[in-house]
Design an enzyme around this catalytic site. Structure first.
Site, PDB file in Angstrom:
ATOM      1  CG  HIS A   1      53.577  -2.630 -30.236  1.00 17.70           C
ATOM      2  ND1 HIS A   1      54.925  -2.901 -30.190  1.00 17.70           N
ATOM      3  CD2 HIS A   1      53.027  -3.191 -29.133  1.00 17.70           C
ATOM      4  CE1 HIS A   1      55.172  -3.613 -29.090  1.00 17.70           C
ATOM      5  NE2 HIS A   1      54.042  -3.804 -28.437  1.00 17.70           N
TER       6      HIS A   1
ATOM      7  CD  GLU B   1      52.462  -1.996 -24.891  1.00 21.24           C
ATOM      8  OE1 GLU B   1      52.121  -3.004 -24.284  1.00 21.24           O
ATOM      9  OE2 GLU B   1      52.915  -2.020 -26.048  1.00 21.24           O
TER      10      GLU B   1
HETATM   11  P1  PGA Z   1      55.493  -7.898 -23.058  1.00 20.41           P
HETATM   12  O1  PGA Z   1      54.977  -7.048 -24.324  1.00 20.41           O
HETATM   13  O2  PGA Z   1      54.292  -8.141 -22.180  1.00 20.41           O
HETATM   14  O3  PGA Z   1      56.060  -9.139 -23.634  1.00 20.41           O
HETATM   15  O4  PGA Z   1      56.517  -7.050 -22.373  1.00 20.41           O
HETATM   16  C1  PGA Z   1      53.979  -6.089 -24.207  1.00 20.41           C
HETATM   17  C2  PGA Z   1      53.713  -5.468 -25.555  1.00 20.41           C
HETATM   18  O5  PGA Z   1      54.657  -5.248 -26.306  1.00 20.41           O
HETATM   19  O6  PGA Z   1      52.555  -5.211 -25.910  1.00 20.41           O
END
Ligand code: PGA
Length: 255
Positions: A97, A169
């Protein structure tokens, strides 16, 4: 384009909820959940509640994920949790992540070992990739995604690649990062195209079509539908909006 017939909706609760709040929220989601066939609902809570939730949720409609694992199976590694310890409690684990990469300094060399360790312990790794705002502004998105895909998967045998789920992401879209904003449909379409084209180049057409690719970054009930409609997107990784059971359920409904 994706040939996966499954949709994943994964909640990443980060360090947002206390253990008691986590158990309450997970049970509230399970109680009201009506999932369509082919939709996999997964919650990644604090590791402190994995055991309790595994017992309380059973093997039904809500699966569990670890937020992070270490690649060694046991030994003198203060503060770490191994994939083999998580095995039996969760079926998935997030790996790489962006908060692990940029707050805790994880590199591709750590991440590829974690991906391999997850599979060794029969967990599905959800490999998170995505460019920073600067990398996007400098036009480096394609190279960053290529490096993170190759960096994350390079310890795997070819026949194991399809077992990995990839979550795109973009770091600039993740809430909690100052002025985050959700990815546009155009940017997401292009990044998912790049990811599948890199997978095709590295591992061939079949893998590029069969690996599940999710989107994460400021997903909410009101925008979940448009992300899910993007060609090649097989689900969502949801952070802050997933901590409220009702909002998370609304997001799941769109799948
Ligand atoms: P968020 O986070 O939906 O709060 O933007 C997504 C993530 O970091 O997996």
């Amino acid at each position: 384009m994706s040939k996966s017939n499954k949709k994943y909706i994964i909640a990443n609760w980060k360090m947002y909820l206390s253990p008691d709040e986590s158990v309450k929220a997970a049970l509230a989601v399970q109680k009201k959940l009506r999932v369509a066939r082919g939709v996999e609902v997964v919650i990644a809570p604090s590791a402190l509640v994995l055991r309790e939730l595994a017992a309380k949720l059973g093997k039904k409609n809500v699966k569990l994920a670890a937020q992070n694992i270490y690649w060694r199976d046991f030994g003198a590694f203060t503060g770490e949790i191994s994939a083999s310890e998580v095995h039996g409690l969760a079926e998935f684990t997030l790996v790489g992540h962006s908060e692990r990469r940029y707050v805790f300094g994880e590199q591709n060399r750590d991440i590829k070992k974690k991906v391999a360790a997850a599979l060794r312990s029969h967990l599905t790794p959800v490999l998170c990739i995505g460019e920073t705002r600067d990398e996007k502004d400098f036009g480096e998105t394609s190279e960053v995604l290529y490096d993170q895909i190759l960096g994350g998967l390079s310890e795997l045998a070819a026949e194991d690649i399809h077992k990995v789920v990839i979550a795109y992401e973009p770091v600039w879209a993740i809430s909690g990062n100052g002025n985050a904003r959700p990815c546009s449909v155009e940017d997401l379409t292009e990044s998912v195209r790049l990811i599948r084209s890199h997978l095709n180049h590295l591992y061939g057409k079949k893998i590029s079509e069969n690996v599940s690719v999710l989107y994460g970054g400021s997903v909410k009930a009101e925008n979940a539908g448009e992300f899910l409609a993007v060609d090649g997107v097989d689900g969502l990784l949801v952070g802050s909006a997933s901590t409220k059971a009702d909002e998370f359920l609304k997001i799941i409904e769109q799948a």
